[in-house]
Design an enzyme around this catalytic site. Structure first.
Site, short mmCIF file in Angstrom:
data_model
loop_
_atom_site.label_atom_id
_atom_site.label_comp_id
_atom_site.label_asym_id
_atom_site.label_seq_id
_atom_site.Cartn_x
_atom_site.Cartn_y
_atom_site.Cartn_z
N HIS A 93 0.84 -1.21 0.00
CA HIS A 93 0.00 0.00 0.00
C HIS A 93 0.87 1.25 0.00
CE1 HIS A 93 0.97 -0.08 4.25
NE2 HIS A 93 0.50 1.14 4.36
N ASP B 214 3.98 6.25 11.28
CA ASP B 214 3.95 7.10 10.08
C ASP B 214 5.24 7.03 9.27
OD1 ASP B 214 1.34 8.00 10.32
OD2 ASP B 214 1.90 9.66 11.63
N LYS C 220 9.98 -8.74 5.40
CA LYS C 220 10.96 -9.39 6.28
C LYS C 220 11.66 -10.50 5.50
CE LYS C 220 12.22 -8.95 10.63
NZ LYS C 220 12.08 -7.74 11.45
P1 NAD Z 1 20.62 -9.85 18.36
O1 NAD Z 1 20.96 -11.05 17.57
O2 NAD Z 1 21.53 -8.67 18.32
O3 NAD Z 1 20.43 -10.20 19.91
C1 NAD Z 1 19.59 -11.21 20.40
C2 NAD Z 1 20.18 -11.68 21.73
O4 NAD Z 1 19.24 -12.55 22.37
C3 NAD Z 1 21.48 -12.46 21.57
O5 NAD Z 1 22.46 -11.93 22.45
C4 NAD Z 1 21.10 -13.90 21.93
O6 NAD Z 1 22.16 -14.63 22.52
C5 NAD Z 1 19.97 -13.66 22.93
N1 NAD Z 1 19.05 -14.80 23.07
C6 NAD Z 1 18.60 -15.63 22.12
N2 NAD Z 1 17.76 -16.54 22.65
C7 NAD Z 1 17.69 -16.28 23.96
C8 NAD Z 1 16.98 -16.86 25.03
N3 NAD Z 1 16.17 -17.90 24.85
N4 NAD Z 1 17.13 -16.33 26.28
C9 NAD Z 1 17.94 -15.26 26.46
N5 NAD Z 1 18.64 -14.67 25.48
C10 NAD Z 1 18.51 -15.17 24.24
O7 NAD Z 1 19.13 -9.47 17.89
P2 NAD Z 1 18.41 -8.06 18.01
O8 NAD Z 1 18.62 -7.32 16.73
O9 NAD Z 1 18.75 -7.43 19.32
O10 NAD Z 1 16.87 -8.52 17.99
C11 NAD Z 1 16.22 -8.98 19.18
C12 NAD Z 1 14.72 -8.90 18.98
O11 NAD Z 1 14.36 -7.54 18.66
C13 NAD Z 1 14.18 -9.74 17.82
O12 NAD Z 1 12.88 -10.19 18.16
C14 NAD Z 1 14.09 -8.75 16.68
O13 NAD Z 1 13.14 -9.13 15.70
C15 NAD Z 1 13.64 -7.51 17.44
N6 NAD Z 1 13.91 -6.26 16.74
C16 NAD Z 1 15.16 -5.89 16.37
C17 NAD Z 1 15.37 -4.68 15.72
C18 NAD Z 1 16.75 -4.19 15.37
O14 NAD Z 1 16.87 -3.00 14.98
N7 NAD Z 1 17.80 -4.96 15.49
C19 NAD Z 1 14.28 -3.84 15.45
C20 NAD Z 1 13.00 -4.23 15.85
C21 NAD Z 1 12.83 -5.44 16.51
#
Ligand code: NAD
Length: 476
Positions: free
Chosen positions: A68, A102, A109
């Site tokens: 969209h 916004d 993804k």
């Molecule tokens: P990342 O890979 O940098 O960090 C994830 C961390 O979680 C790692 O240190 C890993 O060891 C730890 N981990 C994994 N499984 C675990 C468990 N069962 N218990 C405890 N720790 C555990 O990833 P990220 O970029 O920080 O993303 C984390 C979450 O945030 C994801 O759901 C991602 O979709 C979401 N997210 C990330 C962004 C971004 O800008 N990076 C933006 C929006 C949402």
């Protein structure tokens, strides 16, 4: 990455469940709602990678949930849990997330089903370049088509490889640097992107805890100062969230990682930089000086605290552990950390859930700023900073002359300094997260039938996407 949880919903079904719950409260036609809900395009790729002389066939995806608005936007995840259901769920969340803050993009993804820790840097580079080539072949990447970003298991390094591959195949495309965000600053990335999701989580929680009436209902005082925080995941989002909360007077009293969890029996909170350093040196957060170890990492979710920040993976708060959670606020920094069954229990118990679809939108917000920077080919503040300083200096000089009073040098510097790129990015992010919370909060309090913040956030998103379709003449 659905994991062992006792939910009857897959991750994608849980996003659809939240959509249905919210869409039933809107007045849009069934046809329009089913178009908004559907995932428009998905590609599944299989490609080989040579590891120690042997070929491995890898599975990878890119989903574009909505067109969209274009380009589509969404991270790329490297994890063994990647599958089509997960990628579609995350792409849908991106559509709603962009609408809430916004950001004029459709949701997307991507993911590769690998554990990046099992590959060398060279192998990861080959995998990333091959994945990018597949996206180019299918016309699934480009500054006006679909713009990836980092997610779980990827970072600025992978974004650089994607950029280089895209530029190689598109010589002479002047806006090519806008094909991916989350790049290093030295490769046309933007200052403030690395910590943007964590900072956005902070701004979102700060808004929520500033509403006296809501805090009174939870038995909390207003403000961040003194709040006891537990964080799951010390990766990009978890680390920066924890650090920014600590800098603003909160106490991070518990941290959970893969290898186990720790908590601070004194309640004063950890020094997050020192903890990160400790993990880098020892390979584990366990045995951090002054902390108590918790062997079973997921037990940290049940620690006594004010705010629980799941910042690792999805579906960690389930119907099984939700009754034992002691936090008053769940701040969903990760995508999909709470199953629908768990949310029912949490809401029933009066716990506030700040939903992922709003709370972790800081990353895509600053990715949008990075894309704008790439299209305009100039750093924010580069042309205006000195000019702002000159105007403000004249203003302060005039006040000093007319009052006969001099400001202290540090006061003077604070007033006259022009906005640098990182100042502009942070203030744009702050304004976005504050404005979006006010919209969701007003919807929660006033929209007929809305009883929780997640439903409010989905209603806001659905109404905005619906307006787009109607105004474009796609739906009457
Ligand atoms: P990342 O890979 O940098 O960090 C994830 C961390 O979680 C790692 O240190 C890993 O060891 C730890 N981990 C994994 N499984 C675990 C468990 N069962 N218990 C405890 N720790 C555990 O990833 P990220 O970029 O920080 O993303 C984390 C979450 O945030 C994801 O759901 C991602 O979709 C979401 N997210 C990330 C962004 C971004 O800008 N990076 C933006 C929006 C949402």
């Amino acid at each position: 990455m659905s994991g062992t949880n006792n939910s009857k919903f897959t991750f994608n079904q849980s996003v659809q469940y939240y959509f249905d719950k919210a869409s039933a409260l809107t007045e849009h036609s069934e046809g329009l709602l089913s178009q908004i809900k559907a995932c428009n395009s998905v590609i599944r790729m299989r490609f080989p990678v040579k590891v120690k002389g042997e070929y491995h066939t890898l599975e990878a995806y890119r989903a574009q949930h909505s067109h969209h608005k274009t380009p589509c936007k969404g991270g790329i995840r490297y994890s063994e849990g990647v599958d089509q259901d997960e990628v579609i769920a995350l792409a849908s969340l991106m559509t709603y997330k962009c609408a809430i803050v916004d950001v004029p993009f459709g949701g997307a993804k991507g993911g590769i089903k690998i554990n990046p820790k099992k590959y060398t840097t060279g192998q990861l580079q080959r995998i990333t370049r091959r994945y990018t080539t597949e996206l180019i072949k299918k016309n699934f990447i480009g500054p006006a088509i679909d713009v990836p970003a980092p997610d779980y298991g990827t970072g600025a390094r992978e974004m650089s490889w994607i950029l280089d591959t895209f530029v190689t195949f598109n010589p002479g495309m002047i806006d090519a640097y806008g094909c991916v965000t989350g790049k290093p600053v030295t490769q046309s990335g933007i200052r403030g992107r690395v910590e943007a999701t964590g900072r956005g989580v902070f701004f979102g929680v700060r808004e929520a805890v500033s509403v006296a009436e809501d805090m009174k209902a939870l038995g909390l005082t207003t403000g961040i100062e003194g709040k006891r925080i537990v964080v799951q995941g010390l990766g990009n989002v978890g680390f920066h969230s924890a650090k920014i909360f600590q800098e603003n007077g909160a106490h991070v009293i518990g941290v959970a990682e893969y290898e186990g969890a720790i908590y601070d029996p004194t309640g004063k909170g950890f020094d997050i930089d020192a903890l990160f350093e400790h993990r880098t040196h020892t390979g584990s957060i366990l045995n951090f000086p002054g902390a108590k170890n918790i062997e079973n990492s997921s037990e940290a979710l049940e620690l006594d605290c004010d705010i629980l920040i799941p910042a690792a993976i999805e579906r960690v708060i389930t119907a099984e552990n939700a009754p034992r959670i002691k936090a008053k606020i769940i701040a969903e920094a990760a995508n999909g950390p709470t199953t629908p069954e768990a949310e029912e229990i949490l809401l029933e118990r009066g716990i506030m859930v700040l939903p992922d679809v709003y709370l972790n939108a800081g990353g895509v917000t600053v990715s949008y700023f990075e894309w704008l920077k790439n299209l305009s080919h100039v750093r924010f503040g580069r042309m205006s900073k000195r000019h702002e300083e000159m105007v403000q200096r004249r203003f302060v000089d005039a006040i000093e002359q007319n009052t006969g009073k001099k400001l202290r040098p540090e006061e003077r510097n604070l007033i006259i300094q022009g906005g640098s790129e990182v100042d502009i990015v942070r203030s744009g992010l702050e304004d976005t997260m504050m404005g979006a919370y006010q919209d969701i909060h007003a919807t929660w309090k006033t929209y007929n039938g809305v009883r929780d913040l997640r439903t409010a956030a989905f209603v806001v998103a659905i109404n905005k996407v619906a307006t787009s379709y109607i105004e474009l003449g796609i739906f009457p």
